[in-house]
Design an enzyme around this catalytic site. Structure first.
Site, mmCIF file in Angstrom:
data_model
loop_
_atom_site.group_PDB
_atom_site.id
_atom_site.type_symbol
_atom_site.label_atom_id
_atom_site.label_comp_id
_atom_site.label_asym_id
_atom_site.label_seq_id
_atom_site.Cartn_x
_atom_site.Cartn_y
_atom_site.Cartn_z
ATOM 1 N N ASP A 279 -1.470 -51.109 48.425
ATOM 2 C CA ASP A 279 -0.231 -50.538 47.913
ATOM 3 C C ASP A 279 0.837 -50.871 48.952
ATOM 4 O O ASP A 279 0.528 -51.231 50.095
ATOM 5 C CB ASP A 279 -0.350 -49.023 47.678
ATOM 6 C CG ASP A 279 0.768 -48.528 46.741
ATOM 7 O OD1 ASP A 279 1.748 -49.283 46.516
ATOM 8 O OD2 ASP A 279 0.671 -47.399 46.233
HETATM 9 C C1 BGC Z 1 3.633 -47.690 44.457
HETATM 10 C C2 BGC Z 1 2.913 -48.746 43.668
HETATM 11 C C3 BGC Z 1 3.854 -49.876 43.391
HETATM 12 C C4 BGC Z 1 4.376 -50.417 44.704
HETATM 13 C C5 BGC Z 1 5.323 -51.582 44.566
HETATM 14 C C6 BGC Z 1 4.326 -48.260 45.672
HETATM 15 O O1 BGC Z 1 5.178 -47.341 46.247
HETATM 16 O O2 BGC Z 1 2.735 -46.680 44.819
HETATM 17 O O3 BGC Z 1 2.400 -48.198 42.479
HETATM 18 O O4 BGC Z 1 3.231 -50.855 42.622
HETATM 19 O O5 BGC Z 1 5.070 -49.395 45.364
HETATM 20 O O6 BGC Z 1 6.546 -51.182 44.073
#
Ligand code: BGC
Length: 755
Positions: A279
């Site tokens: 993530d």
């Molecule tokens: C989120 C993800 C997301 C990623 C990219 C993170 O803060 O938890 O679900 O895909 O950011 O934007």
């Protein structure tokens, strides 16, 4: 021939050479034919191509593959022609890939990217329709490609453990079986377009509170039975190409450096062959991360630097990410990472680049999105995802339920509420898509009601925190009175209440299960002014309804319906469509009634999943806690009858259906029933829930029509996870098959003896 030769590409000249012509022109071309490079040969199996490509990479080049090159791009390698994987957020459509996931970003991004905004995961889950979710995956995949991207960051398959999780709306609800079916469908749809999905967030990302530092303490059985099945299904059944690791820790170790999760469970137990992407900013070490089997750190390069500059985002300061080429190389040189381990990580990334078709067929942006076909899927999802929760007390002249409204009999409608005149398409954060156009409930209602019905709009109450001047006691009293007056002067009042992205979002949990400030009072005032009030909930997380529910004749959960939500709502209210949605979560009366109450958000950065496997209806139905609305519940404008339940235990794991049951539409309208099948373990030696969902089927029925519904049960469906045996165990003995319309509306039961 000469003219042709001069304009020919090397590749074409080479192929002419192989045709066997002897002209001098072709001989010249022969001298520029590149040597045969197996990895460029699309006819070879991916494993061979990966091995060949890897053998040509220097240590430095391999090390450079493990970190992204920007906010939403993996690293490319020009020398070898390895493309960057261009990503975009999801899962409810293709979100702009510029800048961080800040909650307002999609709406305020400097670079405008619009695409179809699909209903939230939870609303799609309320359809109980895997075919539809698969079609959604297909059209989202098409939009990803049309926008020149290769990968969509979704689906979100984390379980709704607590009614206050800020991202409940993104996931598919509280049940691992329903979530698994929809995860498989979404992944299949996206991958069928040659687009890479990312099943997220692995694992147990069930609250936003301190999401970088919270340590989820979960016993092995609960992890396997509740929090992992959707990942397992996506990997085993849909061969998902990537999985995204979660921010949090599980049992003391961050998910991105957790060898039990990534290597033992995901790879060895589930057989995952794809790559794990972090993530955004969820890596916290170099060697431990690589050795645990986390393959690609995102973001990378400058965005990572600025990301980490926000200490609240990462919880520690590491400079420029953990898997930068220099850090990975240093760890290899220090003997903390072996070259073989590095190779495995790179191989997994390369494999997906080949398997997905990205290497051979790079996606070329056409910009064609939001097509009528794509919009139609969004509308279908928004419509099927609406759940009719209550429908009583008709107009004074009739005893019939208030819904559906008959535009011929109604002369005036007051459309009221902070979510009535604005399209609240989804919750906040990285999933929020910016649509080209979105239909508000008011617009939808006006369009379907037609010119013969006078529609009056009143705000009723400002959305808490949105326009500060509307939040004062005086402003609220004035707005409430205007709304009550409008309701009093109309035949019917439609009150659209709920939350918005600044109250329900990624990055923080919802503060309270209560509706935002002033909305309960507004409902009471409008209901007092007009008894024919329909309350519409436009939220993801459940809300407390006890103050007004008894006086509310009709209640509709529209969830977050994406850009077509307003149209779908109007179609349901006026009976253009018959509601068929069923709750993918239990709606408790009070937050205090919910199973994780007392074990959330945790103390000293540890959250103990002490309720164990008793999540959602597994808790309410076993411990006999009365919910506001049970799991799987939803009304229709028609009625259904079940009969002829037939169970054949000898057919478990066979081609013949184990269970058949007939469902009949006994009303006067066409409609769809979701038939739910639960298994009750009547002999268990261990603690098991009252029952568990193991099958469901959405059936469309014309008035008077009957259909037989078939279920294929597998031994796995009878099993529990045994921490002692480290495997699934199905104890032979007496089970009960239960079939009905919700977890609390079991219509038919039959015994089943498992051999
Ligand atoms: C989120 C993800 C997301 C990623 C990219 C993170 O803060 O938890 O679900 O895909 O950011 O934007």
């Amino acid at each position: 021939m000469v003219r042709l030769c001069s304009s020919f590409s090397i590749a074409l000249a080479a192929s002419l050479f192989f045709v066997g012509s002897g002209s001098s022109c072709l001989l010249r071309a022969q001298t520029v034919v590149p040597p045969y490079t197996p990895y460029r040969d699309a006819a070879l199996p991916p494993e061979k191509r990966v091995a060949d490509l890897l053998s040509r990479m220097t240590l430095e080049e391999k090390a450079a593959m493990l970190a992204g090159s920007g906010w939403m791009e993996s690293a490319s390698n020009e020398r070898l022609g390895i493309p960057a994987i261009k990503m975009a957020d999801g899962p409810m459509g293709v979100r702009a890939w510029y800048g961080s996931s800040a909650i307002t970003n999609a709406a305020n991004a400097a670079t405008v990217v619009t695409s179809t905004s699909f209903p939230a995961g939870e609303t799609m889950a309320a359809t109980w329709d895997p075919d539809l979710v698969e079609r959604e995956g297909v059209v989202i995949g098409q939009e990803v490609k049309a926008l020149g991207r290769d990968m969509i960051l979704g689906p979100t398959v984390n379980i709704n453990r607590v009614p206050l999780w800020g991202r409940n709306f993104e996931g598919y609800g509280e049940d691992p079986f329903l979530t698994s079916r929809l995860a498989v469908a979404y992944v299949r749809g996206v991958q069928s377009e040659g687009v890479i999905p990312s099943v997220k967030h692995f694992a147990a990302n069930n609250e936003e509170y301190e999401r970088h530092r919270i340590d989820a303490q979960i016993d092995e059985r609960t992890l396997h039975e509740i929090y992992l099945p959707a990942f397992k299904a996506a990997v085993e059944e849909a061969d998902a190409w990537t999985v995204m690791s979660a921010y949090n820790l599980v049992n003391g170790v961050h998910c991105g450096e957790n060898p039990i999760l990534l290597n033992d469970i995901l790879r060895k137990e589930f057989g995952f062959k794809g790559f794990v992407v972090s993530d955004w900013g969820s890596t916290y070490s170099t060697a431990a991360t690589v050795n645990a089997g986390m393959d690609l750190e995102m973001p990378g390069g400058d965005p990572m630097r600025s990301f980490i500059a926000r200490p609240e985002a990462l919880g520690n300061g590491s400079g420029a990410g953990w898997l930068t080429a220099d850090k990975v190389l240093a760890a290899v040189k220090a003997g903390e990472i072996t070259e073989a381990t590095l190779d495995r990580n790179v191989e997994r990334i390369l494999r997906v680049i080949f398997v997905s078709g990205l290497f051979d067929h790079p996606h070329v942006a056409t910009g064609i999105v939001d097509t009528p076909e794509q919009r139609a899927v969004a509308l279908e999802g928004a419509t099927e995802g609406i759940v009719l929760l209550k429908n009583t007390a008709g107009l004074p002249s009739s005893n019939a339920p208030l819904l559906p409204l008959d535009a011929k009999k109604i002369h005036s409608i007051a459309v009221i509420g902070p979510n009535a005149g604005v399209a609240r398409t989804g919750g906040g954060g990285s999933s929020l898509v910016r649509p080209k156009q979105a239909i508000t409930p008011e617009e939808g209602i006006r369009a379907v009601a037609g010119a013969g019905v006078k529609v009056t709009y009143a705000l009723g109450v400002g959305m808490e925190g949105e326009t500060p001047e509307q939040d004062s006691t005086e402003a609220r009293a004035r707005l409430r009175k205007e709304a009550a007056d409008a309701a009093a002067q109309s035949d019917v009042a439609i009150l659209v209440v709920g939350r918005y992205p600044r109250l329900e979002s990624e990055s923080f949990d919802v503060a309270t299960m209560d509706l935002p400030a002033g909305q309960d009072e507004l409902i009471e005032a409008v209901e007092a002014a007009n008894p024919h009030t329909i309350v519409v909930l436009n939220t993801g997380d459940p809300v407390t309804m006890t103050r007004w529910i008894d006086k509310t004749p009709a209640l509709v959960l529209m969830g977050y319906g994406g850009q077509e939500g307003g149209k779908a709502l109007a179609n349901i209210l006026f009976g253009v469509a018959n509601p068929s949605g069923k709750l993918p979560v239990t709606m408790p009366k009070h937050f205090e009634d919910s199973p994780a109450y007392g074990h959330y958000p945790g103390e000293h950065l540890k959250v103990n999943y002490a309720e164990g496997i008793y999540v959602g209806y597994r808790y309410y139905d076993t411990k006999k806690v009365e919910p506001q609305f049970p799991f799987g519940f939803g009304l229709s404008y028609t009625t259904f009858e079940y009969h002829g339940l037939d169970v054949h235990s000898s057919r478990i794991d066979s081609k013949e259906p184990t269970v058949t049951v007939t469902v009949k539409n006994t009303g006067s309208r066409a409609g769809a029933e979701v038939v739910e099948l639960y298994l009750h373990d009547g002999h268990s030696k261990i603690d098991r829930p009252e029952h568990e969902l193991k099958g469901f089927r959405r059936v469309e029925l014309k008035p008077g029509e009957s259909k037989q519904v078939e279920f294929w049960l597998r031994r796995q469906d009878f099993s529990y996870w045994s921490p002692d045996k480290k495997s699934w165990v199905a104890d032979a003995g007496a089970f009960e098959v239960q079939v009905g319309g919700s977890s609390r509306n079991i219509q038919l039961k039959a015994p089943l003896e498992l051999k």
